[in-house]
Design a protein around this motif. Structure first.
Motif, PDB file in Angstrom:
ATOM      1  N   ARG A  94      -5.066  78.490  66.531  1.00 48.37           N
ATOM      2  CA  ARG A  94      -7.063  77.604  67.097  1.00 48.37           C
ATOM      3  C   ARG A  94      -7.750  78.715  66.899  1.00 48.37           C
ATOM      4  NH1 ARG A  94      -2.451  76.099  71.180  1.00 48.37           N
ATOM      5  NH2 ARG A  94      -2.089  73.820  69.638  1.00 48.37           N
ATOM      6  N   GLN A  95      -7.736  79.890  67.497  1.00 42.21           N
ATOM      7  CA  GLN A  95      -9.240  80.432  67.585  1.00 42.21           C
ATOM      8  C   GLN A  95      -8.936  80.994  66.281  1.00 42.21           C
ATOM      9  OE1 GLN A  95      -8.434  83.831  69.713  1.00 42.21           O
ATOM     10  NE2 GLN A  95      -7.215  83.101  71.471  1.00 42.21           N
ATOM     11  N   VAL A  96      -7.804  81.390  65.347  1.00 43.73           N
ATOM     12  CA  VAL A  96      -8.937  81.625  63.837  1.00 43.73           C
ATOM     13  C   VAL A  96      -9.494  80.324  63.147  1.00 43.73           C
ATOM     14  CG1 VAL A  96      -8.273  81.344  61.448  1.00 43.73           C
ATOM     15  CG2 VAL A  96      -6.972  82.892  63.017  1.00 43.73           C
ATOM     16  N   LEU A  97      -8.551  78.860  63.192  1.00 42.79           N
ATOM     17  CA  LEU A  97      -9.793  77.417  63.249  1.00 42.79           C
ATOM     18  C   LEU A  97     -10.984  77.306  64.237  1.00 42.79           C
ATOM     19  CD1 LEU A  97      -6.537  74.796  63.579  1.00 42.79           C
ATOM     20  CD2 LEU A  97      -7.641  75.308  61.141  1.00 42.79           C
ATOM     21  N   ASP A  98     -11.322  77.898  65.193  1.00 40.80           N
ATOM     22  CA  ASP A  98     -12.492  78.117  65.803  1.00 40.80           C
ATOM     23  C   ASP A  98     -13.986  78.447  65.143  1.00 40.80           C
ATOM     24  OD1 ASP A  98     -11.974  76.272  67.730  1.00 40.80           O
ATOM     25  OD2 ASP A  98     -11.335  77.833  69.020  1.00 40.80           O
ATOM     26  N   VAL A  99     -12.846  80.387  64.442  1.00 43.07           N
ATOM     27  CA  VAL A  99     -13.982  80.780  63.960  1.00 43.07           C
ATOM     28  C   VAL A  99     -14.054  80.689  62.665  1.00 43.07           C
ATOM     29  CG1 VAL A  99     -14.406  83.348  62.706  1.00 43.07           C
ATOM     30  CG2 VAL A  99     -13.335  82.768  65.339  1.00 43.07           C
ATOM     31  N   ARG A 100     -13.339  79.662  61.783  1.00 42.02           N
ATOM     32  CA  ARG A 100     -13.658  79.535  60.574  1.00 42.02           C
ATOM     33  C   ARG A 100     -14.769  78.110  60.931  1.00 42.02           C
ATOM     34  NH1 ARG A 100      -9.030  77.060  56.597  1.00 42.02           N
ATOM     35  NH2 ARG A 100     -10.348  76.454  55.314  1.00 42.02           N
ATOM     36  N   ALA A 101     -14.339  77.847  61.821  1.00 41.82           N
ATOM     37  CA  ALA A 101     -15.448  76.370  61.568  1.00 41.82           C
ATOM     38  C   ALA A 101     -16.792  76.845  61.551  1.00 41.82           C
ATOM     39  CB  ALA A 101     -14.954  75.234  62.619  1.00 41.82           C
ATOM     40  N   MET A 102     -16.865  77.741  62.104  1.00 41.78           N
ATOM     41  CA  MET A 102     -18.520  77.779  62.672  1.00 41.78           C
ATOM     42  C   MET A 102     -18.792  79.318  61.472  1.00 41.78           C
ATOM     43  SD  MET A 102     -18.844  80.014  66.393  1.00 41.78           S
ATOM     44  CE  MET A 102     -16.820  80.902  66.725  1.00 41.78           C
ATOM     45  N   LEU A 103     -17.868  79.601  60.548  1.00 43.92           N
ATOM     46  CA  LEU A 103     -17.839  80.344  59.611  1.00 43.92           C
ATOM     47  C   LEU A 103     -18.067  79.544  57.400  1.00 43.92           C
ATOM     48  CD1 LEU A 103     -18.198  83.681  57.878  1.00 43.92           C
ATOM     49  CD2 LEU A 103     -15.729  83.160  57.724  1.00 43.92           C
ATOM     50  N   GLU A 104     -17.339  78.777  58.034  1.00 40.38           N
ATOM     51  CA  GLU A 104     -17.398  77.746  56.577  1.00 40.38           C
ATOM     52  C   GLU A 104     -18.645  76.949  57.344  1.00 40.38           C
ATOM     53  OE1 GLU A 104     -13.571  76.350  56.304  1.00 40.38           O
ATOM     54  OE2 GLU A 104     -12.872  77.818  56.310  1.00 40.38           O
ATOM     55  N   ILE A 177      -3.247  80.474  58.557  1.00 46.11           N
ATOM     56  CA  ILE A 177      -4.123  79.289  57.911  1.00 46.11           C
ATOM     57  C   ILE A 177      -2.805  78.816  57.494  1.00 46.11           C
ATOM     58  CG2 ILE A 177      -5.454  78.816  56.328  1.00 46.11           C
ATOM     59  CD1 ILE A 177      -7.398  81.271  57.225  1.00 46.11           C
ATOM     60  N   TYR A 178      -2.121  79.802  56.780  1.00 45.76           N
ATOM     61  CA  TYR A 178      -0.774  79.042  56.074  1.00 45.76           C
ATOM     62  C   TYR A 178      -0.381  78.082  56.558  1.00 45.76           C
ATOM     63  CZ  TYR A 178       3.473  79.400  53.834  1.00 45.76           C
ATOM     64  OH  TYR A 178       4.735  78.738  53.381  1.00 45.76           O
TER      65      TYR A 178
END
Length: 231
Positions: A94-104, A177-178
């Motif tokens: 979930r934390q990785v997805l939160d960062v991905r949302a901002m980054l992407e 992510i995988y």
């Protein structure tokens, strides 16, 4: 005169680094070719590249090849191995997805604003290939394909921090992510229907150079996946 030429070439190389034309991990032209293309002496090139190395922007590898360094790497302490170990942890995912949302979101915004015509064409080609490959792929191939698409967007942003962080983030946290995609496929038995539409929305907004819509579509793409993980 030689010193002025060296300083001019040094600044030209730095501009290429700062605006994302010289990507982290890429190799510079050989000093001979750079001298020929710039119309300067080998000693001028050697001086400029030597200064780049002294300032920490590049490293000279075995065989004399010069590689652009990722300037964030010294500050990114988590190793690839640690990322793999945490990859199956739901909270970490979930934390990785939160960062991905901002980054992407930022990557898509700047790509829509700054991508060259050639980069837009390459991104368009990749998007169309994604649509054709479809259901024949394994989960691992889908994850790699998804990140390749998003990394191309980051590289088209001409934003040094976005490019550098994306490279490190996707490498170290690929397993998480995988893992998210694997979990989603196990839960629903297929790739969620909305993903294809979201990739289309991101693609269309960037191609239209609509930065605001590109950012919103990229953020929604990741939050949609996060909602599936939370359900």
């Amino acid at each position: 005169m030689s010193e002025n030429l060296s300083e001019s070439l040094l600044w030209q190389l730095k501009e290429g680094l700062f605006n994302g034309e010289l990507l982290p991990g890429a190799e510079l032209q050989s000093q001979r070719r750079m001298a020929e293309s710039q119309g300067v002496s080998r000693s001028t090139v050697r001086e400029a590249v030597g200064q780049l190395e002294a300032e920490g922007y590049v490293e000279v590898r075995h065989g004399g090849k010069t590689r652009v360094k990722n300037l964030l790497e010294p500050y990114f302490n988590m190793s690839v191995g640690q990322g793999v170990a945490l990859g199956d942890n739901p909270e970490f995912q979930r934390q990785v997805l939160d960062v991905r949302a901002m980054l992407e979101g930022e990557a898509a915004f700047y790509a829509a604003t700054r991508a060259t015509d050639a980069q837009l064409q390459a991104l368009d080609d990749e998007y169309r290939q994604m649509q054709q490959r479809g259901q024949r792929e394994t989960t691992l191939e889908k994850a790699k394909e998804d990140l390749r698409f998003h990394m191309m967007i980051a590289e088209s942003s001409h934003h040094l921090l976005v490019i550098s962080f994306s490279q490190l983030f996707y490498t170290r946290f690929f397993n998480a992510i995988y893992g998210v995609l694997t979990c989603t496929l196990k839960k629903y038995g297929r790739y969620p229907d909305g993903i294809r539409a979201q990739h289309s929305a991101i693609h269309q907004a960037i191609m239209a150079r609509n930065a605001g819509e590109a950012r919103a579509a990229a953020v929604e793409h990741i939050l949609y996946t996060r909602r599936h993980l939370d359900d």
